[in-house]
Design a protein around this motif. Structure first.
Motif, PDB file in Angstrom:
ATOM      1  N   PRO A   1       0.641  -1.291   0.243  1.00  0.00           N
ATOM      2  CA  PRO A   1       0.050   0.038  -0.037  1.00  0.00           C
ATOM      3  C   PRO A   1       0.750   1.208   0.006  1.00  0.00           C
ATOM      4  O   PRO A   1       0.307   2.363  -0.682  1.00  0.00           O
ATOM      5  CB  PRO A   1      -0.648  -0.277   1.373  1.00  0.00           C
ATOM      6  N   VAL A   2       2.076   1.192   0.570  1.00  0.00           N
ATOM      7  CA  VAL A   2       2.833   2.479   0.623  1.00  0.00           C
ATOM      8  C   VAL A   2       3.268   2.845  -0.782  1.00  0.00           C
ATOM      9  O   VAL A   2       3.634   4.316  -1.007  1.00  0.00           O
ATOM     10  CB  VAL A   2       4.143   2.578   1.366  1.00  0.00           C
ATOM     11  N   LEU A   3       2.998   2.117  -2.023  1.00  0.00           N
ATOM     12  CA  LEU A   3       3.445   2.593  -3.223  1.00  0.00           C
ATOM     13  C   LEU A   3       2.280   3.408  -4.039  1.00  0.00           C
ATOM     14  O   LEU A   3       2.488   4.330  -4.705  1.00  0.00           O
ATOM     15  CB  LEU A   3       3.489   1.433  -4.240  1.00  0.00           C
ATOM     16  N   VAL A   4       0.939   3.327  -3.496  1.00  0.00           N
ATOM     17  CA  VAL A   4      -0.186   3.908  -4.282  1.00  0.00           C
ATOM     18  C   VAL A   4      -0.082   5.400  -3.887  1.00  0.00           C
ATOM     19  O   VAL A   4       0.177   6.067  -2.881  1.00  0.00           O
ATOM     20  CB  VAL A   4      -1.504   3.526  -3.440  1.00  0.00           C
ATOM     21  N   GLY A   5      -0.335   6.123  -5.068  1.00  0.00           N
ATOM     22  CA  GLY A   5      -0.256   7.824  -4.800  1.00  0.00           C
ATOM     23  C   GLY A   5       1.272   8.168  -5.148  1.00  0.00           C
ATOM     24  O   GLY A   5       1.439   9.538  -5.297  1.00  0.00           O
ATOM     25  N   GLU A   6       2.118   7.310  -5.461  1.00  0.00           N
ATOM     26  CA  GLU A   6       3.588   7.549  -5.579  1.00  0.00           C
ATOM     27  C   GLU A   6       3.817   7.749  -7.108  1.00  0.00           C
ATOM     28  O   GLU A   6       3.020   7.201  -7.981  1.00  0.00           O
ATOM     29  CB  GLU A   6       4.469   6.717  -4.954  1.00  0.00           C
ATOM     30  N   ASP A   7       4.851   8.759  -7.528  1.00  0.00           N
ATOM     31  CA  ASP A   7       5.338   8.913  -8.838  1.00  0.00           C
ATOM     32  C   ASP A   7       6.228   7.470  -9.191  1.00  0.00           C
ATOM     33  O   ASP A   7       6.933   7.283  -8.470  1.00  0.00           O
ATOM     34  CB  ASP A   7       6.121  10.072  -8.982  1.00  0.00           C
TER      35      ASP A   7
ATOM     36  N   THR B   1      -2.156 -19.803  -9.638  1.00  0.00           N
ATOM     37  CA  THR B   1      -1.911 -18.663  -8.716  1.00  0.00           C
ATOM     38  C   THR B   1      -2.905 -19.136  -7.461  1.00  0.00           C
ATOM     39  O   THR B   1      -3.959 -19.515  -7.568  1.00  0.00           O
ATOM     40  CB  THR B   1      -2.459 -17.569  -9.259  1.00  0.00           C
ATOM     41  N   ARG B   2      -2.240 -19.183  -6.318  1.00  0.00           N
ATOM     42  CA  ARG B   2      -2.963 -19.570  -5.156  1.00  0.00           C
ATOM     43  C   ARG B   2      -3.569 -18.377  -4.353  1.00  0.00           C
ATOM     44  O   ARG B   2      -4.732 -18.702  -3.744  1.00  0.00           O
ATOM     45  CB  ARG B   2      -2.169 -20.427  -4.143  1.00  0.00           C
ATOM     46  N   GLU B   3      -2.801 -17.225  -4.142  1.00  0.00           N
ATOM     47  CA  GLU B   3      -3.290 -16.084  -3.364  1.00  0.00           C
ATOM     48  C   GLU B   3      -3.044 -15.070  -4.150  1.00  0.00           C
ATOM     49  O   GLU B   3      -2.271 -14.598  -4.847  1.00  0.00           O
ATOM     50  CB  GLU B   3      -2.418 -16.123  -2.027  1.00  0.00           C
ATOM     51  N   GLN B   4      -3.903 -13.804  -4.128  1.00  0.00           N
ATOM     52  CA  GLN B   4      -3.771 -12.401  -4.650  1.00  0.00           C
ATOM     53  C   GLN B   4      -3.953 -11.357  -3.709  1.00  0.00           C
ATOM     54  O   GLN B   4      -5.056 -11.688  -2.775  1.00  0.00           O
ATOM     55  CB  GLN B   4      -4.604 -12.481  -5.907  1.00  0.00           C
ATOM     56  N   PHE B   5      -3.567 -10.368  -3.764  1.00  0.00           N
ATOM     57  CA  PHE B   5      -4.019  -9.116  -2.858  1.00  0.00           C
ATOM     58  C   PHE B   5      -3.648  -7.909  -3.784  1.00  0.00           C
ATOM     59  O   PHE B   5      -2.961  -7.554  -4.491  1.00  0.00           O
ATOM     60  CB  PHE B   5      -2.914  -9.169  -1.678  1.00  0.00           C
ATOM     61  N   SER B   6      -4.722  -7.177  -3.843  1.00  0.00           N
ATOM     62  CA  SER B   6      -4.764  -5.869  -4.319  1.00  0.00           C
ATOM     63  C   SER B   6      -5.020  -4.760  -3.620  1.00  0.00           C
ATOM     64  O   SER B   6      -5.887  -4.680  -2.538  1.00  0.00           O
ATOM     65  CB  SER B   6      -5.827  -5.727  -5.712  1.00  0.00           C
ATOM     66  N   PHE B   7      -4.412  -3.449  -3.875  1.00  0.00           N
ATOM     67  CA  PHE B   7      -4.563  -2.316  -3.015  1.00  0.00           C
ATOM     68  C   PHE B   7      -4.453  -1.023  -4.079  1.00  0.00           C
ATOM     69  O   PHE B   7      -3.719  -0.960  -4.843  1.00  0.00           O
ATOM     70  CB  PHE B   7      -3.574  -1.997  -1.986  1.00  0.00           C
ATOM     71  N   PRO B   8      -5.995  -0.443  -4.104  1.00  0.00           N
ATOM     72  CA  PRO B   8      -6.987  -0.390  -3.348  1.00  0.00           C
ATOM     73  C   PRO B   8      -7.576  -1.893  -3.790  1.00  0.00           C
ATOM     74  O   PRO B   8      -7.463  -2.335  -5.014  1.00  0.00           O
ATOM     75  CB  PRO B   8      -7.616   0.700  -3.582  1.00  0.00           C
ATOM     76  N   SER B   9      -8.334  -2.513  -2.705  1.00  0.00           N
ATOM     77  CA  SER B   9      -9.287  -3.717  -2.823  1.00  0.00           C
ATOM     78  C   SER B   9     -10.275  -3.551  -3.821  1.00  0.00           C
ATOM     79  O   SER B   9     -10.766  -2.543  -3.903  1.00  0.00           O
ATOM     80  CB  SER B   9      -9.593  -4.255  -1.609  1.00  0.00           C
TER      81      SER B   9
END
Length: 373
Positions: A75-81, A365-373
């Motif tokens: 999540p710390v990447l979201v909104g960054e250049d 693929t066994r697991e995934q995670f997205s942010f924002p969800s």
């Protein structure tokens, strides 16, 4: 207007291997045969519609841990250049700094870092190699997957000959068995079968002590090897340095190190003639480039470990003629293939890494995670 990262997705994918794989670590009882590779994929999207794909991996253990750490820091990447790759590497590192700056933590960061570089090259309309600045459009390659210790000698010889016939430039054989006479027998058989002109490397996977390493290195001098890889524990820099100084055959090591700082210590000890950094293991392309700069300054030769789909680009940008390790294991994960001709891998010219995930990779693929969800 500055483009911004709008979404990050991480996936845990398990690639099954056709046959259980054994090297010296298995024969000495330290590890079990390898049956699958845990892949960590990172996909980064921007508000302007650009995207990048990156990956890291783990063998035998660590896949769930890498995925868990990646989920926490993504999540710390979201909104960054996305262009500020070095700053974002530091941000990802500090987001999980309590677990350290090497090992599993940096390997999780590596998937994001590779994705950011892939994105940057695609935005520029360049292959990753061209973005970094190439010194060549093809790189010498050698095959490892046909030379594992579970392979009988006759099959070993057939695998080696088939690789050379396919256009691969050299052959690496696994050694380091409890009975060194078997290692000598296997290397001698392949050298005789292929002739003196074919480049051959051997890899002991850290399983010799110092007296055994000295003895085996002395015996292997007769076979005109390109290098002897990991004769000692990965952190025995003094021992590797003594072997590199004593023998004509070059010493290769570095694949197990998981940070640029660890590589700097190895280089300071002059513990290798061939340095073998692994970009996903050290934390991605950003720290790999730091390692490569140190290696160039020290006059070392380069042979990145595994993951040819990534390392072909990084090797093409190294000033001294490198080697890239040919493993076909990861090919089912991607729709594209690397072309091999006359002992060399041709550097892909497609934008970025030039890779897209296959439908099979999605299926594993066994697991995934997205942010924002």
């Amino acid at each position: 207007m500055m483009d911004k990262i709008s979404r990050v997705r991480v996936s845990s994918c398990y690639l099954p291997l056709a046959h259980p794989i054994s090297d010296a670590k298995v024969l000495t009882g330290r590890q079990k045969p390898m049956t699958e590779i845990a892949m960590l994929f990172a996909e980064i999207e921007t508000a302007d519609g650009h995207g990048g794909l990156g990956f890291s991996y783990s063998k035998r253990a660590g896949g769930p841990g890498q995925f868990a750490h990646a989920k926490e820091i993504a999540p710390v990447l979201v909104g960054e250049d996305p262009s500020d790759i070095s700053r974002l590497w530091d941000k990802l590192c500090w987001a999980g700094a309590s677990v350290g700056r090497s090992g599993m933590a940096t390997q999780a960061i590596g998937a994001f870092d590779v994705a950011l570089w892939d994105l940057k090259a695609k935005r520029a309309g360049l292959s990753l190699a061209k973005l970094l600045g190439t010194h060549r459009d093809s790189v010498r390659c050698y095959n490892t997957s046909g030379g594992f210790l579970h392979t009988p000698i006759e099959q070993l010889k057939a695998n080696a000959a088939a690789s050379i016939a396919r256009g691969i430039g050299g052959i690496k054989l696994k050694v380091g068995q409890p009975d060194g006479a078997l290692d000598i027998q296997r290397v001698e058989a392949v050298r005789t079968h292929l002739g003196d002109a074919v480049p051959i490397m051997v890899d002991a996977n850290q399983q010799w002590d110092r007296p055994t390493a000295q003895r085996m290195c002395r015996i292997f001098e007769q076979f005109n090897l390109v290098w002897i890889e990991e004769p000692l524990d990965a952190y025995d820099h003094e021992g590797h340095a003594a072997l590199a100084l004593q023998f004509d055959t070059p010493i290769a090591t570095g694949e197990m190190l998981t940070s640029a700082a660890e590589h700097a210590d190895l280089i300071r000890h002059r513990a290798a003639d061939y340095l073998m950094p692994d970009a996903p293991r050290v934390g991605g392309i950003t720290p790999f480039l730091k390692v490569a700069a140190l290696a160039e300054h020290a006059g070392l030769m380069l042979a990145p470990h595994f993951a040819m789909e990534l390392h072909i680009h990084l090797a093409a940008a190294y000033p001294r003629e490198p080697w890239v390790e040919h493993f076909e294991w990861l090919e089912p994960l991607f729709d594209e293939r690397i072309e091999i001709r006359d002992g060399r891998m041709l550097v892909p010219t497609r934008p970025g890494l030039g890779l897209t995930l296959s439908g099979q990779a999605r299926g594993w693929t066994r697991e995934q995670f997205s942010f924002p969800s």
